[in-house]
Design an enzyme around this catalytic site. Structure first.
Site, PDB file in Angstrom:
ATOM      1  N   ASP A  16      58.781  27.636  64.085  1.00 30.44           N
ATOM      2  CA  ASP A  16      58.863  28.913  63.384  1.00 30.44           C
ATOM      3  C   ASP A  16      57.477  29.328  62.882  1.00 30.44           C
ATOM      4  O   ASP A  16      56.676  28.496  62.447  1.00 30.44           O
ATOM      5  CB  ASP A  16      59.833  28.767  62.209  1.00 30.44           C
ATOM      6  CG  ASP A  16      60.084  30.072  61.498  1.00 30.44           C
ATOM      7  OD1 ASP A  16      60.492  31.030  62.167  1.00 30.44           O
ATOM      8  OD2 ASP A  16      59.877  30.125  60.269  1.00 30.44           O
ATOM      9  N   GLU A  46      56.736  30.198  68.058  1.00 26.21           N
ATOM     10  CA  GLU A  46      57.083  31.609  67.845  1.00 26.21           C
ATOM     11  C   GLU A  46      55.788  32.410  67.774  1.00 26.21           C
ATOM     12  O   GLU A  46      55.048  32.340  66.793  1.00 26.21           O
ATOM     13  CB  GLU A  46      57.881  31.782  66.553  1.00 26.21           C
ATOM     14  CG  GLU A  46      58.268  33.230  66.295  1.00 26.21           C
ATOM     15  CD  GLU A  46      58.833  33.472  64.914  1.00 26.21           C
ATOM     16  OE1 GLU A  46      59.382  34.570  64.692  1.00 26.21           O
ATOM     17  OE2 GLU A  46      58.701  32.595  64.029  1.00 26.21           O
TER      18      GLU A  46
END
Length: 533
Positions: A256, A285
């Protein structure tokens, strides 16, 4: 990775032939990977099909109602038929009320539906965060070493990993290492003693206050320059990254907010993961242009590529420009990195494709691009029905299993389109591991490319008309080993046309695409391909 179906004489044989030293004279897009200008068919990370699950929203709790005692006092338990709704801010907990609405899904439920995931052709199960936290999305970790009790236990995770691996699939967890939850014991300890060693694990501003990520008060940022943070996340023998790979059989991590974490931290994390599992997968990400990340990640969430596809569908880009942009992206990273990057059309952070692209035929084009461009298609749970959903929290609705049953019986459903595209990828492995070559046409509105391979019988030509009008065009077939008058057959429609002088004339309806493969014969009768690999 599932075994390849080679009953038609295709499959991995031609790739092994390449590894034995077959030479070709073709020019390919991208830097050579470990096996040349194509991918490595033995590497499960290249061209895999991923299925993403939000555990709380995937399968209703067994017995109908979840155990309320497993949830924080702020939680509201919803009926499975309820739809997520925007809530109000809860000052006491520093979150929005819809962030603590729960539907009761858990890891046992995910295990019970692995057959469905496998039937779609998935090679990888990717779970949104599962660690102990306050919210339903769980991007506010309290304890990295504890499975959220609402989701289950360590035993449940181990059983899920075994179930995944028994199906020759792989398991990816979501690593939220840029920040933690404000109610985590670690952060509470830092607040209690701002001059203590734990406080040094969190970022602070010039006034000495702790910095929340993106202004979200529930998400204090970790200081990734802290040696203690590195030790906890990846350096230590029992660090988070190492622990779950070694003890639970996890095959890798989706990271993330990787775009904010810095190359040194990401590089160290990848090194640690590979020390535990040589072919672990680390996907970040990234909402940026893809080039520049290949030194610290194995692949990225290709949000740049997603924007190209959506802009092609809405007419912002014509086909020729979209193709040139995609080619530049592949050239910037090399084919190996491109193949390991996840091709995302929708996920928990975006509106669902059904809300962005209302036309069913246009969505079919988008899905065909997702399955034929170089990379690893990532399916967001419910896209096969398809679920509706706009911005957060609307795109995180609970899975509708009654709709799944209906879709299975409808030959024209998006579920059956996904299954068909999965089968085509199995039959034509260049769509998984092949190179990428931009193709020119007489009509710049078309997006055309080839997935190249060591054997000419494996090559695939993709022609896409994303416009609202039918198109007729002359398409260059930039492969000297495809002989004159070779039939090219579409694997979706059954249409067939013959090449002539290195060109193919096509007629495409509005919002349609062709996946064309050469028919080089089976060698039993006369063929121009008797001496052509």
């Amino acid at each position: 990775m599932k075994e390849q179906n080679n009953s038609n004489g295709r499959g991995s044989d031609v790739f092994s032939g390449f590894q034995r030293g077959i030479e070709t004279t073709s020019r390919f897009c991208g830097n050579p990977s470990s096996t040349g200008e194509w991918g490595d068919p033995s590497d499960w990370r290249q061209g895999c099909l991923i299925y993403q699950v939000m555990v709380d929203r995937f399968v209703p709790p067994f017995g109908g109602k979840p155990d309320k005692s497993l949830y924080h006092e702020s939680a509201t338990i919803r009926e499975w038929s309820d739809k997520p709704m925007m809530g109000h801010y809860l000052d006491q907990w520093n979150v929005w009320s819809h962030e603590v609405d729960f539907w009761g899904g858990n890891l046992q439920g995910v295990l019970s539906r692995l057959d469905h995931i496998q039937d779609l052709g998935a090679d990888v199960l990717y779970l949104n965060p599962i660690f102990h936290s306050l919210t339903n999305h769980k991007y506010d970790t309290w304890d990295y070493f504890r499975i959220d009790p609402a989701y289950g236990t360590e035993t449940d995770l181990k059983k899920l990993a075994i179930g995944v691996h028994d199906r020759k699939m792989h398991l990816i967890l979501d690593g939220v290492f840029n920040h933690m939850g404000s109610m985590s014991p670690l952060y509470q300890k830092a607040l209690a003693n701002p001059k203590g060693p734990t406080a040094g694990m969190f970022r602070r501003n010039n006034e000495g206050g702790f910095i929340p990520w993106a202004g979200a008060q529930n998400l204090p940022e970790l200081d990734l320059n802290s040696s203690a943070v590195a030790e906890m996340i990846y350096k230590g023998r029992d660090s988070v990254v190492r622990h779950y790979i070694r003890e639970f059989g996890v095959d890798g991590w989706r990271l993330d907010v990787a775009y904010e974490m810095g190359i040194p931290f990401l590089s160290g994390l990848r090194k640690a993961a590979r020390e535990e599992l040589a072919k672990s997968l680390l996907v970040g990400e990234i909402w940026n242009f893809p080039g520049g990340w290949q030194g610290c990640l194995d692949g990225i969430l290709a949000m740049h590529g997603r924007q190209i596809i959506l802009s092609l569908l809405d007419g912002t880009l014509n086909g020729a420009t979209a193709g040139a942009m995609w080619e530049r992206g592949v050239l910037s990273t090399g084919i190996d990195f491109a193949l390991k990057s996840w091709l995302v059309l929708e996920n928990h952070d975006t509106p669902r494709l059904t809300d962005l692209v209302r036309s069913r035929s246009a969505r079919k084009v988008a899905r065909m691009l997702q399955f034929t461009l170089p990379g690893s298609p990532c399916l967001y749970y419910g896209c096969e029905i398809p679920l509706l959903g706009g911005h957060d929290p609307d795109q995180r609705a609970p899975m509708d299993w009654n709709a799944v049953e209906k879709a299975e019986k409808d030959p024209a459903s998006e579920l059956n389109l996904i299954k068909r595209l999965s089968r085509i990828r199995e039959e034509w492995p260049s769509l998984k591991w092949g190179g990428f070559r931009l193709v020119h046409t007489s009509d710049p509105s078309l997006f055309c490319f080839m997935r190249t391979a060591p054997g000419v019988r494996e090559e695939v030509l993709v022609v896409v008309n994303a416009t609202g009008k039918a198109r007729k065009a002359m398409v260059q077939v930039p492969e000297g080993r495809i002989h004159d008058m070779t039939p090219m057959e579409c694997q979706i429609t059954g249409w067939s046309g013959r090449t002539h002088c290195g060109f193919l004339e096509v007629n495409l309806p509005a919002r349609s695409a062709m996946i064309l493969v050469p028919d080089a014969g089976d060698g039993r009768d006369y063929t121009k391909y008797k001496h052509t690999f």
